[in-house]
Design an enzyme around this catalytic site. Structure first.
Site, short mmCIF file in Angstrom:
data_model
loop_
_atom_site.label_atom_id
_atom_site.label_comp_id
_atom_site.label_asym_id
_atom_site.label_seq_id
_atom_site.Cartn_x
_atom_site.Cartn_y
_atom_site.Cartn_z
N CYS A 1 34.07 -2.01 -22.73
CA CYS A 1 34.18 -3.35 -22.78
C CYS A 1 33.57 -3.78 -24.19
O CYS A 1 34.16 -3.42 -25.29
CB CYS A 1 33.27 -3.91 -21.75
SG CYS A 1 33.82 -5.71 -21.69
N GLU B 1 35.06 -1.56 -16.27
CA GLU B 1 33.59 -1.14 -16.11
C GLU B 1 33.06 -1.60 -14.76
O GLU B 1 33.36 -2.55 -14.11
CB GLU B 1 33.20 -2.40 -17.20
CG GLU B 1 31.74 -2.14 -17.57
CD GLU B 1 31.26 -3.09 -18.59
OE1 GLU B 1 32.19 -3.99 -18.90
OE2 GLU B 1 30.03 -3.22 -19.10
N LYS C 1 27.39 3.22 -22.27
CA LYS C 1 27.53 2.10 -22.95
C LYS C 1 26.64 1.94 -24.07
O LYS C 1 25.29 1.87 -23.89
CB LYS C 1 27.63 1.02 -22.32
CG LYS C 1 28.32 -0.39 -23.07
CD LYS C 1 28.56 -1.64 -22.12
CE LYS C 1 29.23 -2.49 -22.71
NZ LYS C 1 29.28 -3.79 -21.87
C1 ACM Z 1 30.92 -7.08 -21.55
O1 ACM Z 1 30.78 -5.78 -22.35
N1 ACM Z 1 31.10 -6.54 -20.13
C2 ACM Z 1 31.46 -8.11 -22.03
#
Ligand code: ACM
Length: 283
Positions: free
Chosen positions: A162, A53, A124
């Protein structure tokens, strides 16, 4: 076969090479970080490579100005262009996270790119901690892309980022849309994900590739430590490759994407056909 969105494909896939890249990016130093990943990838021959990420920008933004300094439009920004260039040189498909600028909005995004250019983007959905101060929540949902390996064999690739791992609906949505493989660019700070990902793989009968960073970053008030331990899981929940908590590593392994296609558990049970959405209450 084109590299467009999902359409029906035959279950005749042969083995392909997949990899994660684990490393420790320098905060805001995109140029240096791209050079470092390039060095790590030197000599690596793979069909699919997953990067962390926000892999070239760093993660724990100290200010809006810092985010603005590294946020990029997709596909014209330097990170996506660098990725496309790598794909053209190697034939690989790359998935990696970057801070996306779209007008006056910022998204914690991941791009899927191949030798022909941008295949797709994911924004995201489940933002973690101070990401909520900087990024808009993803507005494109969860998507599965039909991509091809270097032999031209198609497979279906889903993307989540993530903290999405914490929401089983994310991986489930991708699996129900036909993902064979879930690419999972990460900057994990909580210790639980490496225990959870084999379960996400098992319960959805998919391959998962989690590419995490290691090291620490401070936003001036607080320090986040990233846990490394990138991992690749198979549809039976076995861990095929796991990185240590610290250290650069390219984890490379061979998978058969078609293994993800047969969700029959016993002669009487199929993981997806046996679902009972009429009995589930999800909201
Ligand atoms: C995250 O979502 N970077 C912990």
């Amino acid at each position: 076969m084109g590299r467009g969105r999902h359409s029906g494909i035959e279950a005749t896939l042969k083995a392909m090479q997949v990899a994660y890249v684990q490393y420790n990016p320098a905060y805001l130093d995109v140029e240096q970080n791209l050079k470092q990943v390039e060095a790590l990838l030197e000599g690596i021959e793979a069909d699919l490579i997953v990067l962390p990420e926000l892999f070239a920008s760093g993660y724990f933004f100290r200010s809006r100005a810092d985010l603005e300094a590294v946020a990029e439009p997709i596909p014209d920004g330097p990170t996506t262009q660098w990725m496309i260039d790598r794909c053209r040189q190697t034939g690989a498909v790359l998935v990696g996270g970057l801070p996306e600028r779209d007008g006056d909005r910022f998204y914690n995004s991941a791009v899927v790119v191949g030798p022909e250019g941008l295949i797709g983007r994911y924004r995201k959905v489940h933002l973690f901690y101070e990401e909520k101060l900087h990024f808009s929540p993803g507005d494109l949902g969860f998507q599965v892309f039909e991509v091809t390996d270097r032999k031209g064999q198609p497979y279906r690739l889903g993307v989540m980022i993530c903290f999405d791992w914490y929401f089983p609906e994310a991986a489930r949505t991708l699996a129900l849309q036909g993902a064979d493989v879930i690419a999972h660019p990460s900057n994990l700070v909580r210790p639980d994900c490496p225990r959870a990902m084999p379960i996400r793989a098992l319960e959805n009968h998919v391959f998962t590739i989690t590419a995490n960073r290691y090291g620490a970053e401070s936003n001036g008030h607080e320090t986040l430590r990233f846990i490394g331990r990138s991992l690749i899981c198979d549809p039976s929940g076995r861990v095929l490759h796991e990185a240590p908590p610290e250290g650069d590593q390219v984890g490379l392994t061979e998978i058969e994407p078609q293994e993800a296609r047969n969700r029959r558990i016993t002669p009487y049970n199929d993981l997806f056909e046996d679902r009972r959405p009429d009995c589930y209450r999800l909201s």
